[in-house]
Design a protein around this motif. Structure first.
Motif, PDB file in Angstrom:
ATOM      1  N   LYS A 137      37.095  -5.071  21.263  1.00 40.91           N
ATOM      2  CA  LYS A 137      38.362  -5.753  20.992  1.00 40.91           C
ATOM      3  C   LYS A 137      39.444  -5.304  21.974  1.00 40.91           C
ATOM      4  CE  LYS A 137      39.587  -6.290  16.641  1.00 40.91           C
ATOM      5  NZ  LYS A 137      39.829  -6.020  15.203  1.00 40.91           N
ATOM      6  N   ALA A 140      38.838  -7.137  25.265  1.00 37.70           N
ATOM      7  CA  ALA A 140      38.732  -8.597  25.223  1.00 37.70           C
ATOM      8  C   ALA A 140      39.595  -9.297  26.264  1.00 37.70           C
ATOM      9  CB  ALA A 140      39.077  -9.100  23.821  1.00 37.70           C
ATOM     10  N   LYS A 141      40.807  -8.811  26.479  1.00 35.32           N
ATOM     11  CA  LYS A 141      41.712  -9.463  27.430  1.00 35.32           C
ATOM     12  C   LYS A 141      41.588  -8.898  28.840  1.00 35.32           C
ATOM     13  CE  LYS A 141      45.231 -10.830  24.059  1.00 35.32           C
ATOM     14  NZ  LYS A 141      46.667 -10.716  23.667  1.00 35.32           N
ATOM     15  N   HIS A 144      36.706  -9.262  30.069  1.00 38.01           N
ATOM     16  CA  HIS A 144      35.973 -10.122  29.136  1.00 38.01           C
ATOM     17  C   HIS A 144      34.470  -9.865  29.183  1.00 38.01           C
ATOM     18  CE1 HIS A 144      34.181 -14.066  27.828  1.00 38.01           C
ATOM     19  NE2 HIS A 144      34.955 -13.781  26.810  1.00 38.01           N
ATOM     20  N   SER A 147      33.528  -6.622  27.607  1.00 33.63           N
ATOM     21  CA  SER A 147      33.688  -6.739  26.161  1.00 33.63           C
ATOM     22  C   SER A 147      32.438  -7.346  25.532  1.00 33.63           C
ATOM     23  CB  SER A 147      34.908  -7.596  25.833  1.00 33.63           C
ATOM     24  OG  SER A 147      35.014  -7.807  24.434  1.00 33.63           O
ATOM     25  N   ASN A 177      34.154  -9.908  13.995  1.00 35.90           N
ATOM     26  CA  ASN A 177      35.575  -9.725  14.306  1.00 35.90           C
ATOM     27  C   ASN A 177      35.794  -9.500  15.801  1.00 35.90           C
ATOM     28  OD1 ASN A 177      37.678  -9.546  11.981  1.00 35.90           O
ATOM     29  ND2 ASN A 177      35.821  -8.631  11.131  1.00 35.90           N
ATOM     30  N   LEU A 181      37.536 -12.507  19.170  1.00 35.51           N
ATOM     31  CA  LEU A 181      38.466 -12.354  20.290  1.00 35.51           C
ATOM     32  C   LEU A 181      37.813 -12.657  21.631  1.00 35.51           C
ATOM     33  CD1 LEU A 181      40.349  -9.052  19.329  1.00 35.51           C
ATOM     34  CD2 LEU A 181      41.116 -11.410  19.018  1.00 35.51           C
ATOM     35  N   SER A 182      36.510 -12.370  21.764  1.00 29.30           N
ATOM     36  CA  SER A 182      35.846 -12.489  23.063  1.00 29.30           C
ATOM     37  C   SER A 182      35.067 -13.787  23.233  1.00 29.30           C
ATOM     38  CB  SER A 182      34.889 -11.304  23.269  1.00 29.30           C
ATOM     39  OG  SER A 182      35.599 -10.094  23.292  1.00 29.30           O
ATOM     40  N   ARG A 184      34.754 -16.978  20.575  1.00 31.62           N
ATOM     41  CA  ARG A 184      34.968 -17.492  19.223  1.00 31.62           C
ATOM     42  C   ARG A 184      33.799 -18.324  18.712  1.00 31.62           C
ATOM     43  NH1 ARG A 184      40.863 -19.542  17.587  1.00 31.62           N
ATOM     44  NH2 ARG A 184      41.170 -17.444  18.424  1.00 31.62           N
ATOM     45  N   SER A 187      31.207 -16.210  17.220  1.00 32.69           N
ATOM     46  CA  SER A 187      31.619 -15.481  16.016  1.00 32.69           C
ATOM     47  C   SER A 187      31.147 -16.203  14.750  1.00 32.69           C
ATOM     48  CB  SER A 187      33.138 -15.296  15.981  1.00 32.69           C
ATOM     49  OG  SER A 187      33.810 -16.523  15.799  1.00 32.69           O
ATOM     50  N   ASP A 230      37.624  -4.233   9.551  1.00 30.12           N
ATOM     51  CA  ASP A 230      36.706  -5.211  10.132  1.00 30.12           C
ATOM     52  C   ASP A 230      35.355  -5.234   9.424  1.00 30.12           C
ATOM     53  OD1 ASP A 230      38.630  -5.921  11.893  1.00 30.12           O
ATOM     54  OD2 ASP A 230      37.660  -5.165  13.695  1.00 30.12           O
ATOM     55  N   GLU A 239      40.788 -15.777   9.530  1.00 28.69           N
ATOM     56  CA  GLU A 239      40.916 -16.288  10.893  1.00 28.69           C
ATOM     57  C   GLU A 239      40.075 -17.542  11.104  1.00 28.69           C
ATOM     58  OE1 GLU A 239      43.028 -15.308  13.083  1.00 28.69           O
ATOM     59  OE2 GLU A 239      43.757 -13.656  11.860  1.00 28.69           O
TER      60      GLU A 239
END
Length: 278
Positions: A137, A140-141, A144, A147, A177, A181-182, A184, A187, A230, A239
């Motif tokens: 997490k 993630a930004k 990527h 992650s 979870n 973020l990485s 979707r 997920s 989480d 979410e």
């Protein structure tokens, strides 16, 4: 009154072991003398080791020294663990110290330290999943691809947990979870896997997400608890409901047991109410 209290203290002290009477840690010094630095505490304990008479006493002091260094996230804490004579105790302390340093690294968002501890530490699969999912997490930004690679490691560890163990769905929820973020789209699949795992684990409720580590010896008992939201159902279902209400409702219907299904439904309802309030 002073004399009476002093007399009581003398009487009570005779029932205590020698090491308790000679305690000089910060809780005993509070408000009387300045707090000791970690270096001061370490120096005092090392001096005591030179005067110990039994290996059991030395082992107890080495545990304290390892704790001091682990509180700072210092990997050299393991050096003191390695000095413990009792092999069973040494293994238990190593597992506790590695887990404690991992929790601290996660709190500090020190990704590289987290990954190092997962690679070299004596951690359970659930502890590794928690650490890796939190590291993913954080990445993630900024990175990527890394992650996603870290999440793959978390998935591998989650699958090592027995199918009937409630820790398996907890671990898969943590993976979901991180993926939210990485990646979707993936997920959703992760939550589906978690739902299936929950149906095989009778003890999973979906609302008891904590990591608890403990060290029990003849001389001490230490327990640390860290919140692990989480692991729970509420966050990820809230979410997902915001992203696709109908698909999330179908996922919630997949829970066979009442407790996790209720938790998912409540999370979805909260997401809807929050959107209406906006």
């Amino acid at each position: 009154m002073t004399e009476a209290v002093r007399g009581q203290m003398v009487s009570l002290s005779s029932t205590l072991p020698e090491n308790a009477r000679e305690r000089d840690d910060d809780s005993m010094r509070e408000g009387i003398r300045p707090r000791q630095t970690n270096e001061d505490r370490e120096r005092v304990l090392l001096d005591q080791i030179d005067h110990t008479k039994t290996s059991e006493e030395r082992d107890g002091l080495y545990i304290q020294l390892a704790n001091i260094r682990s509180d700072n996230g210092d990997l050299r804490a393991r050096d003191y663990v390695d000095k413990i004579d009792n092999s069973e105790l040494r293994n238990n302390v190593r597992a506790y110290i590695d887990a404690a340093m991992t929790l601290r690294a996660v709190d500090k968002k020190d990704v590289e330290r987290v990954l190092e501890l997962v690679r070299t530490g004596q951690l359970t699969s659930l502890q590794k999943v928690w650490a890796l999912s939190q590291a993913a997490k954080s990445l993630a930004k900024s990175d990527h691809q890394k992650s996603l690679a870290v999440i793959e490691g978390a998935v591998t560890e989650a699958r090592r947990i027995d199918g009937s163990d409630p820790d398996r769905p907890r671990a898969l929820m943590a993976v979901a979870n991180a993926l939210f973020l990485s990646d979707r789209d993936k997920s959703w699949d992760a939550v589906y896997d978690a739902v299936r795992a929950a149906n095989s684990a009778a003890g999973f409720t979906g609302e008891d997400g904590v990591l608890r580590i403990s060290l029990l010896t003849r001389a001490m008992a230490t327990v640390r608890t860290s919140s692990a939201p989480d692991f729970d159902i509420s966050g990820i279902f809230r979410e997902l409901a915001r992203a696709d209400y109908n698909r999330t409702v179908e996922l919630a219907r997949g829970f066979e047991r009442e407790a996790p299904r209720a938790g998912a439904v409540i999370a979805i309802a909260r997401a809807v109410l929050e959107e209406k309030q906006k």
